[in-house]
Motif scaffolding. Structure first.
Motif, PDB file in Angstrom:
ATOM      1  N   MET A   1      -9.573  -5.838   2.574  1.00 35.09           N
ATOM      2  CA  MET A   1      -8.345  -5.418   3.252  1.00 35.09           C
ATOM      3  C   MET A   1      -7.194  -6.307   2.802  1.00 35.09           C
ATOM      4  N   ALA A   2      -6.025  -5.739   2.565  1.00 30.58           N
ATOM      5  CA  ALA A   2      -4.861  -6.528   2.193  1.00 30.58           C
ATOM      6  C   ALA A   2      -4.518  -7.494   3.309  1.00 30.58           C
ATOM      7  N   ALA A   3      -3.884  -8.606   2.961  1.00 32.46           N
ATOM      8  CA  ALA A   3      -3.551  -9.635   3.944  1.00 32.46           C
ATOM      9  C   ALA A   3      -2.773  -9.047   5.116  1.00 32.46           C
ATOM     10  N   LEU A   4      -3.139  -9.510   6.315  1.00 31.73           N
ATOM     11  CA  LEU A   4      -2.446  -9.051   7.521  1.00 31.73           C
ATOM     12  C   LEU A   4      -1.199  -9.902   7.712  1.00 31.73           C
ATOM     13  N   LEU A   5      -0.199  -9.593   6.921  1.00 34.66           N
ATOM     14  CA  LEU A   5       0.985 -10.430   6.806  1.00 34.66           C
ATOM     15  C   LEU A   5       1.786 -10.533   8.102  1.00 34.66           C
ATOM     16  N   PHE A   6       1.929  -9.437   8.832  1.00 43.24           N
ATOM     17  CA  PHE A   6       2.809  -9.415  10.001  1.00 43.24           C
ATOM     18  C   PHE A   6       2.058  -9.476  11.332  1.00 43.24           C
ATOM     19  N   TYR A   7       0.748  -9.543  11.299  1.00 45.31           N
ATOM     20  CA  TYR A   7      -0.062  -9.359  12.497  1.00 45.31           C
ATOM     21  C   TYR A   7      -0.308 -10.702  13.191  1.00 45.31           C
ATOM     22  N   LYS A   8       0.119 -10.820  14.439  1.00 43.88           N
ATOM     23  CA  LYS A   8      -0.015 -12.066  15.186  1.00 43.88           C
ATOM     24  C   LYS A   8      -1.360 -12.172  15.897  1.00 43.88           C
ATOM     25  N   ASP A   9      -1.863 -11.061  16.426  1.00 46.19           N
ATOM     26  CA  ASP A   9      -3.127 -11.074  17.159  1.00 46.19           C
ATOM     27  C   ASP A   9      -3.909  -9.795  16.868  1.00 46.19           C
ATOM     28  N   PRO A  10      -4.435  -9.646  15.645  1.00 50.36           N
ATOM     29  CA  PRO A  10      -5.159  -8.415  15.287  1.00 50.36           C
ATOM     30  C   PRO A  10      -6.491  -8.324  16.010  1.00 50.36           C
ATOM     31  N   ALA A  11      -6.844  -7.094  16.423  1.00 50.61           N
ATOM     32  CA  ALA A  11      -8.102  -6.875  17.132  1.00 50.61           C
ATOM     33  C   ALA A  11      -8.631  -5.494  16.774  1.00 50.61           C
ATOM     34  N   PRO A  12      -9.966  -5.325  16.731  1.00 49.29           N
ATOM     35  CA  PRO A  12     -10.532  -3.997  16.477  1.00 49.29           C
ATOM     36  C   PRO A  12     -10.181  -3.046  17.620  1.00 49.29           C
ATOM     37  N   LEU A  13      -9.832  -1.819  17.276  1.00 46.89           N
ATOM     38  CA  LEU A  13      -9.538  -0.814  18.287  1.00 46.89           C
ATOM     39  C   LEU A  13     -10.851  -0.312  18.871  1.00 46.89           C
ATOM     40  N   ASN A  14     -10.973  -0.400  20.191  1.00 45.62           N
ATOM     41  CA  ASN A  14     -12.212  -0.039  20.874  1.00 45.62           C
ATOM     42  C   ASN A  14     -11.919   1.016  21.926  1.00 45.62           C
ATOM     43  N   ARG A  15     -12.632   2.142  21.872  1.00 49.02           N
ATOM     44  CA  ARG A  15     -12.340   3.258  22.774  1.00 49.02           C
ATOM     45  C   ARG A  15     -12.627   2.913  24.235  1.00 49.02           C
ATOM     46  N   ASP A  16     -13.496   1.928  24.485  1.00 45.21           N
ATOM     47  CA  ASP A  16     -13.771   1.527  25.867  1.00 45.21           C
ATOM     48  C   ASP A  16     -12.739   0.518  26.373  1.00 45.21           C
ATOM     49  N   LEU A  17     -12.463  -0.472  25.567  1.00 38.47           N
ATOM     50  CA  LEU A  17     -11.506  -1.505  25.976  1.00 38.47           C
ATOM     51  C   LEU A  17     -10.070  -1.004  25.967  1.00 38.47           C
ATOM     52  N   PRO A  53      12.849  -3.938  -7.332  1.00 43.69           N
ATOM     53  CA  PRO A  53      11.965  -4.221  -8.459  1.00 43.69           C
ATOM     54  C   PRO A  53      10.498  -4.200  -8.032  1.00 43.69           C
ATOM     55  N   VAL A  54       9.671  -3.618  -8.874  1.00 43.65           N
ATOM     56  CA  VAL A  54       8.218  -3.648  -8.694  1.00 43.65           C
ATOM     57  C   VAL A  54       7.672  -4.667  -9.686  1.00 43.65           C
ATOM     58  N   LEU A  55       7.120  -5.749  -9.183  1.00 42.27           N
ATOM     59  CA  LEU A  55       6.604  -6.815 -10.026  1.00 42.27           C
ATOM     60  C   LEU A  55       5.137  -7.074  -9.668  1.00 42.27           C
ATOM     61  N   PHE A  56       4.531  -8.042 -10.349  1.00 40.14           N
ATOM     62  CA  PHE A  56       3.131  -8.366 -10.094  1.00 40.14           C
ATOM     63  C   PHE A  56       3.006  -9.855  -9.820  1.00 40.14           C
ATOM     64  N   SER A  57       2.037 -10.190  -8.975  1.00 41.77           N
ATOM     65  CA  SER A  57       1.724 -11.586  -8.685  1.00 41.77           C
ATOM     66  C   SER A  57       0.214 -11.738  -8.680  1.00 41.77           C
ATOM     67  N   LYS A  58      -0.268 -12.941  -8.382  1.00 42.27           N
ATOM     68  CA  LYS A  58      -1.707 -13.197  -8.311  1.00 42.27           C
ATOM     69  C   LYS A  58      -2.096 -13.594  -6.895  1.00 42.27           C
ATOM     70  N   ASP A  59      -3.265 -13.109  -6.447  1.00 38.77           N
ATOM     71  CA  ASP A  59      -3.755 -13.512  -5.137  1.00 38.77           C
ATOM     72  C   ASP A  59      -4.562 -14.798  -5.265  1.00 38.77           C
ATOM     73  N   ASP A  60      -5.187 -15.225  -4.167  1.00 41.91           N
ATOM     74  CA  ASP A  60      -5.923 -16.489  -4.166  1.00 41.91           C
ATOM     75  C   ASP A  60      -7.129 -16.461  -5.102  1.00 41.91           C
ATOM     76  N   GLU A  61      -7.604 -15.256  -5.429  1.00 49.47           N
ATOM     77  CA  GLU A  61      -8.744 -15.128  -6.329  1.00 49.47           C
ATOM     78  C   GLU A  61      -8.319 -15.009  -7.793  1.00 49.47           C
ATOM     79  N   GLY A  62      -7.009 -15.039  -8.044  1.00 49.89           N
ATOM     80  CA  GLY A  62      -6.516 -14.919  -9.404  1.00 49.89           C
ATOM     81  C   GLY A  62      -6.390 -13.490  -9.894  1.00 49.89           C
ATOM     82  N   ARG A  63      -6.544 -12.516  -8.978  1.00 49.43           N
ATOM     83  CA  ARG A  63      -6.413 -11.106  -9.361  1.00 49.43           C
ATOM     84  C   ARG A  63      -4.961 -10.661  -9.174  1.00 49.43           C
ATOM     85  N   PHE A  64      -4.496  -9.840 -10.096  1.00 51.66           N
ATOM     86  CA  PHE A  64      -3.125  -9.366 -10.039  1.00 51.66           C
ATOM     87  C   PHE A  64      -2.979  -8.265  -8.985  1.00 51.66           C
TER      88      PHE A  64
END
Length: 232
Positions: A1-17, A53-64
């Motif tokens: 999953m791409a980095a959760l850049l803007f998410y302060k408190d991410p949680a799985p969506l649960n139909r009961d909770l 502009p559409v550019l490219f960078s590298k993630d922590d694993e060195g992948r573009f």
């Protein structure tokens, strides 16, 4: 999953909770105001290239990976108006999917701190029987489409890297006369190397849409001037 850049408190969506959870769509993208770029998928290159502009960078694993450059500042951008609405430019899907996201296992997550969820107004995510509402099904479809495009884009970038098509893109921008800004750690596709690909590879890329993505990326470099004008 791409980095959760803007998410302060991410949680799985649960139909009961979260059976009473409601979601209210909003054009307020002020949660992006501290970043100067966001990840992009290849299919978005066309629309994004008109505005940024559409550019490219590298993630922590060195992948573009590709990104949309939102500003020529160290942090923040000028795409928002005074009310937090995205003004006169393309809104990347990475931004539009918030406050939801999909894990690598296919679980829907949401940001519990988002102003768009948790209130009494908006559309229900589950019906009285606990089944997905139409609203939630539409959200899941969007997330699945995004995830598929994300994986396709990863394959594209990995092949570009394998073919050694990426070249460093270092740029010094005179945003003002006293404070030049140097953009580093960014990459572009080498147009000369792209043109030298074997005919069989060119045909494969044409069928996959990757050739068009590559030229949309190169076209987008002209949007640097647009960003500079907006910033000034």
């Amino acid at each position: 999953m791409a980095a959760l850049l803007f998410y302060k408190d991410p949680a799985p969506l649960n139909r009961d909770l979260h059976k009473a959870l409601r979601y209210q769509s909003s054009g307020d993208y002020s949660f992006t105001d501290s970043v100067n770029s966001v990840p992009l998928t290849g299919i978005e290159f066309f629309e994004a290239s008109r505005d940024m502009p559409v550019l490219f960078s590298k993630d922590d694993e060195g992948r573009f990976f590709p990104l949309a450059l939102l500003s020529l500042m160290d942090a923040g951008h000028k795409q928002l108006d005074g009310e937090g609405r995205w003004e006169d430019s393309y809104v990347p899907a990475f931004v539009r999917r918030y406050p939801f996201a999909l894990t690598d296992e296919g679980t829907v997550c949401f940001d519990k701190e988002s102003a768009q969820s948790g209130g009494e107004e908006g559309e229900a995510l589950f019906n009285d029987e606990g089944e997905n509402s139409e609203t939630l099904n539409n959200i899941i479809q969007f997330l699945n489409n995004y995830d598929q495009q994300y994986k396709n884009t990863r394959a594209y970038c990995d092949e570009c890297s394998e073919l050694e098509l990426f070249s460093p893109f270092n740029l010094q921008v005179m945003a003002d006369k006293d404070n030049p800004l140097r953009l580093e750690g960014l990459y572009v596709i080498d147009e000369k190397k792209l043109a030298e690909l074997q005919e069989e590879k060119i045909n494969d890329w044409f069928k996959a849409g990757w050739l068009a993505w590559s030229y949309a990326h190169l076209h987008s470099l002209g949007a640097l001037r647009r960003l500079l004008r907006k910033q000034q």
